[in-house]
Motif scaffolding. Structure first.
Motif, PDB file in Angstrom:
ATOM      1  N   GLU A 175      -5.879  -0.868   9.570  1.00  0.00           N
ATOM      2  CA  GLU A 175      -6.239  -1.411   8.268  1.00  0.00           C
ATOM      3  C   GLU A 175      -6.866  -2.801   8.391  1.00  0.00           C
ATOM      4  O   GLU A 175      -7.746  -3.164   7.606  1.00  0.00           O
ATOM      5  CB  GLU A 175      -5.009  -1.455   7.364  1.00  0.00           C
ATOM      6  CG  GLU A 175      -4.524  -0.065   6.962  1.00  0.00           C
ATOM      7  CD  GLU A 175      -3.454  -0.098   5.894  1.00  0.00           C
ATOM      8  OE1 GLU A 175      -2.979  -1.205   5.576  1.00  0.00           O
ATOM      9  OE2 GLU A 175      -3.109   0.977   5.384  1.00  0.00           O
ATOM     10  N   LYS A 229      -8.016  -9.898   1.189  1.00  0.00           N
ATOM     11  CA  LYS A 229      -7.441  -8.659   1.715  1.00  0.00           C
ATOM     12  C   LYS A 229      -7.296  -8.734   3.233  1.00  0.00           C
ATOM     13  O   LYS A 229      -6.271  -8.340   3.795  1.00  0.00           O
ATOM     14  CB  LYS A 229      -8.338  -7.479   1.339  1.00  0.00           C
ATOM     15  CG  LYS A 229      -7.867  -6.132   1.877  1.00  0.00           C
ATOM     16  CD  LYS A 229      -6.549  -5.706   1.277  1.00  0.00           C
ATOM     17  CE  LYS A 229      -6.156  -4.316   1.756  1.00  0.00           C
ATOM     18  NZ  LYS A 229      -4.836  -3.905   1.242  1.00  0.00           N
ATOM     19  N   THR A 230      -8.321  -9.275   3.903  1.00  0.00           N
ATOM     20  CA  THR A 230      -8.260  -9.409   5.357  1.00  0.00           C
ATOM     21  C   THR A 230      -7.096 -10.295   5.771  1.00  0.00           C
ATOM     22  O   THR A 230      -6.357  -9.982   6.715  1.00  0.00           O
ATOM     23  CB  THR A 230      -9.578 -10.000   5.890  1.00  0.00           C
ATOM     24  OG1 THR A 230     -10.652  -9.120   5.561  1.00  0.00           O
ATOM     25  CG2 THR A 230      -9.523 -10.151   7.404  1.00  0.00           C
ATOM     26  N   ALA A 258     -12.508  -9.616  -0.495  1.00  0.00           N
ATOM     27  CA  ALA A 258     -12.440  -9.034   0.843  1.00  0.00           C
ATOM     28  C   ALA A 258     -11.752  -9.983   1.819  1.00  0.00           C
ATOM     29  O   ALA A 258     -10.954  -9.559   2.661  1.00  0.00           O
ATOM     30  CB  ALA A 258     -13.848  -8.696   1.338  1.00  0.00           C
ATOM     31  N   ALA A 301     -10.469  -3.828   6.941  1.00  0.00           N
ATOM     32  CA  ALA A 301     -10.606  -4.970   6.025  1.00  0.00           C
ATOM     33  C   ALA A 301     -11.598  -5.986   6.574  1.00  0.00           C
ATOM     34  O   ALA A 301     -12.387  -6.568   5.817  1.00  0.00           O
ATOM     35  CB  ALA A 301      -9.244  -5.625   5.800  1.00  0.00           C
TER      36      ALA A 301
END
Length: 338
Positions: free
Chosen positions: A81, A170-171, A167, A85
């Protein structure tokens, strides 16, 4: 008076165009929807601090190994994941940069028009003589067109900037989850190692050979160590070519018999085939129960015990005995069959 069908739309005031230019460099609104938190893996369950029997330690070890497998899969999932990401973040950044580059030429043209109007002393230059709304100059029409284009691009840039920040957030969250999973997995592996050490200490066997005067210590609770202990019960049994027990043995026959006694029957009664099995082990990493081989053609083999000693059925006229590994100059390799 009837409206002039050729009259152009009123231009945006110069002040509005200038504010629009400033807005292109302004910070976009805060994220409306932050990425959902990624829950870290739970900490591994600690083994019982007081197991004193092999059965109790094995039960604790089984539970820890199962939990370690679960944590490893959580770690693997978090790693996948995170890579996804990070790619999404890179794509969002490239899109935002593309849109900003696309807007730059129009922004510069609009800036030039606004500057020219300011230097000329006001909006009269953009409008026809007398600044009549019915007679916009070509420059005024061009300014309005540029402003409209830049405004549309600005909206896209704001959306791209928001997507880029989402983004990145999220990373960061997934990276933290990956780090947490890594720590809990390492903690679980440490607990497994601790229990293994206790189990190995509990299952230590000392053996001595009255014929050679050598002694050795077998450590460990795995299948190879169990096989070595079983083979030690045959100390003094005579060597017979091609024999595989229960009362006489050749070198590979002793290994085949001992493995059969601990639940692994049917191994090939041939040194070459045995050497091709399991995993190779360096001489410096030998553990109790590893198989050691001698000669370029693997004509002889034995069972490593520990302390630099090994058990083997040497040759006709001899018996199963303990010998020093250092006495052999033709050591060819070792493997571990679990």
């Amino acid at each position: 008076m009837a409206p002039d069908p050729h009259r152009r739309r009123r231009v945006l005031p110069t002040a509005t165009a200038t504010l629009l230019l400033i807005g292109l460099g302004a910070t976009a609104p805060d994220l409306a929807h932050a990425a959902q938190p990624f829950r870290p893996a739970s900490a591994p369950t600690a083994p019982s601090p007081t197991p004193t029997t092999e059965k109790g330690l094995r039960k604790s070890l089984d539970a820890l190994n199962e939990e370690a497998e679960i944590l490893t899969e959580k770690f693997n999932k978090a790693r996948v994941e995170f890579n996804k990401a990070r790619k999404a973040e890179q794509d969002a950044t490239r899109e935002a940069e593309r849109l900003r580059a696309l807007a730059e030429p129009a922004r510069q043209k609009l800036g030039s028009l606004a500057a020219a109007n300011y230097m000329a002393g006001g909006p009269d230059v953009l409008f026809g003589s007398g600044a009549s709304a019915e007679g916009l100059s070509d420059r005024a029409f061009l300014a309005q067109s540029q402003a409209t284009a830049v405004l549309a691009l600005k909206k896209q840039i704001d959306q791209a900037d928001a997507a880029e920040r989402t983004a990145k957030a999220k990373t960061a969250q997934v990276k933290k989850a990956w780090d947490d999973a890594k720590k809990t997995r390492e903690a679980a592996k440490t607990k497994v190692s601790e229990v293994m050490k206790r189990l190995d200490k509990l299952t230590t066997t000392h053996a001595s050979d009255p014929r050679t005067g050598l002694s050795a210590t077998v450590k460990g609770s795995g299948l190879p160590a169990k096989m070595a202990r079983k083979a030690l019960t045959k100390l003094g049994s005579p060597y017979v070519w091609a024999a595989a027990g229960p009362s006489s043995f050749d070198c590979s026959g002793l290994v085949v018999w001992a493995y059969a006694q601990v639940g692994k029957p049917g191994l090939p009664h041939y040194t070459g085939d045995l050497f091709a099995m399991g995993s190779k082990v360096s001489r410096g990493a030998l553990r109790s129960g590893d198989l050691v081989y001698f000669g370029g053609n693997l004509h002889h083999m034995g069972i490593y015990l520990g302390d630099g000693k090994y058990l083997h059925a040497p040759q006709t006229g001899d018996v199963v005995k303990i010998s020093k590994l250092s006495d052999r100059s033709d050591f060819a390799g070792a493997n571990r069959i679990s």
